[in-house]
Design an enzyme around this catalytic site. Structure first.
Site, PDB file in Angstrom:
ATOM      1  N   GLU A 158       0.589  -1.193  -0.147  1.00 55.21           N
ATOM      2  CA  GLU A 158      -0.112   0.172   0.173  1.00 55.21           C
ATOM      3  C   GLU A 158       1.432   1.480   0.077  1.00 55.21           C
ATOM      4  O   GLU A 158       1.950   0.892   0.671  1.00 55.21           O
ATOM      5  CB  GLU A 158      -1.017  -0.466   1.612  1.00 55.21           C
ATOM      6  CG  GLU A 158      -1.678   0.947   1.070  1.00 55.21           C
ATOM      7  CD  GLU A 158      -2.362   1.022   2.783  1.00 55.21           C
ATOM      8  OE1 GLU A 158      -3.112   0.234   3.083  1.00 55.21           O
ATOM      9  OE2 GLU A 158      -2.347   2.629   3.121  1.00 55.21           O
ATOM     10  N   GLU A 163      -1.637  11.163   3.604  1.00 57.32           N
ATOM     11  CA  GLU A 163      -3.019  11.233   4.773  1.00 57.32           C
ATOM     12  C   GLU A 163      -2.702  12.462   5.481  1.00 57.32           C
ATOM     13  O   GLU A 163      -1.677  12.932   5.624  1.00 57.32           O
ATOM     14  CB  GLU A 163      -2.387   9.950   5.538  1.00 57.32           C
ATOM     15  CG  GLU A 163      -2.958   8.476   4.258  1.00 57.32           C
ATOM     16  CD  GLU A 163      -2.837   7.519   5.556  1.00 57.32           C
ATOM     17  OE1 GLU A 163      -3.733   6.881   6.330  1.00 57.32           O
ATOM     18  OE2 GLU A 163      -1.708   7.165   5.598  1.00 57.32           O
TER      19      GLU A 163
END
Length: 377
Positions: A158, A163
């Site tokens: 991933e 974020e």
């Protein structure tokens, strides 16, 4: 006679030019720029191959899939993802988080992905985004593998380009998750962060550069972090367990509510409705057919891994653009390809073997063979 001779010379030259127009070993063609990308090239190196400028009045379903579920994203998130929370207006994508009860959840939001519609291996992703603030929001622009070649999460990897959690408004994060390093394991994920005071007030430009064995993340031309595969520091595992990023990946954009990170300091219901905005997403790839001119260097310094049996690694070969893979030979016979500078010989019986390696770039040019290495199994 002279006219006939001149005609024959012109004919021969035309044939030679036509037959030698593409002299690359694998006949790789130059990339063609994606028509609907506002910035089609970045110098001579990069060509836009996929993009969404969000200039329409609704989400382009030839490029995106809308996810509808209340699974919690595997992170105990509290939202239900709905199509109704996703808008394209004023030249931007908007994903709106709401305080509303739906299908057993107390919040709703949106999540889209480009799986099977925008998948790529290596290149450069650029996007402009403005994230929401307030306790409980968890915004992300990230990548997952299109095919789980090495197994389910986290084994196939991933990549989190951006974020942001609302309770920490002035900081953005970039992370990778793998079998060896992930946020649910004892070693944790590999994460970088950067202070960005305008994260929630302005649109900021994010860049992700991805090459074999190396990834870099930037915001407003300032580096957030860099991830490298270094086998000398990971001699206990195969490269796929720490750097499975040699496969096709796709883009995901979502706004989560709560969860094991976004909800650490609770949720402030007064912030809703609140939105994540994205101005554009562009994917570029190197125009290798035009810029790659030389073969890779010979693989050097092969040695045995100290903590993983049947395994060797070597210094990565250099190339004027990128090395795509390595061809590994056992006792002079081709054994297999490996995408990075490490391999495990699972199928060999105990004994002594002579190993040689070639590096191959994306044009198909091949290096000279490495010096011989004797492997005892």
């Amino acid at each position: 006679m002279k006219k006939q001779l001149m005609f024959m010379i012109i004919l021969i030259l035309s044939f030679l030019i036509t037959s030698c127009g593409n002299s690359l070993p694998n006949n790789l063609e130059p990339l063609k720029a994606y028509e609907n990308c506002e910035i089609k090239t970045l110098s001579e190196d990069y060509v836009c191959v996929w993009a969404d400028e969000f200039n329409g009045s609704e989400l382009d379903m030839t490029k995106w899939n809308i996810e509808v579920n209340g699974y919690g994203g595997g992170n105990q998130e509290l939202q239900y993802y709905k199509e109704d929370n996703i808008f394209v207006r004023d030249g931007k994508l908007e994903i709106e988080g709401r305080k509303e009860y739906f299908s057993g959840k107390s919040y709703t939001s949106g999540r889209i992905n480009s799986k099977y519609k925008g998948d790529f291996r290596y290149g450069r992703v650029e996007f402009s985004a403005k994230v929401p603030t307030g306790n409980g929001t968890w915004s992300a622009v990230w990548l997952l593998p299109t095919m789980n070649s090495y197994g389910g999460w986290p084994n196939s990897g991933e990549i989190d380009i951006l974020e942001h959690v609302g309770y920490d408004p002035n900081r953005v994060f970039s992370s990778t998750h793998t079998k060896k390093f992930n946020h649910l394991g004892d070693k944790g994920s590999l994460t970088f962060s950067k202070t960005l005071y305008e994260a929630t007030t302005d649109f900021n430009n994010y860049v992700f550069e991805w090459e074999p064995g190396n990834m870099k993340m930037y915001v407003n031309e300032s580096k957030i972090g860099e991830f490298n595969y270094v086998p000398a520091y990971n001699q206990d595992v195969e490269y796929k367990d720490v750097y499975p990023f040699d496969q096709m990946f796709h883009i995901i954009i979502n706004l989560a509510i709560g969860g094991i990170w976004g909800g650490v300091q609770g949720i402030n219901d007064e912030i809703f409705p609140t939105s994540l905005y994205v101005d554009y997403v562009r994917v570029y790839q190197k125009n290798i057919a035009n810029i790659d001119k030389t073969a890779p260097s010979k693989p050097e310094k092969i040695r045995k891994m100290t903590s993983l049996s049947r395994s060797i690694f070597w210094n990565p070969s250099e190339d004027d653009v990128m090395v795509e893979k390595y061809a590994v030979y056992v006792d002079g016979d081709f054994y297999k390809y490996t995408n990075l500078n490490q391999i495990r010989f699972n199928s060999l019986f105990p004994g002594e073997y002579e190993i040689t390696i070639e590096a191959i770039d994306f044009t198909g040019r091949v290096s000279s063979k490495s010096d011989k290495f004797i492997l005892l199994i």
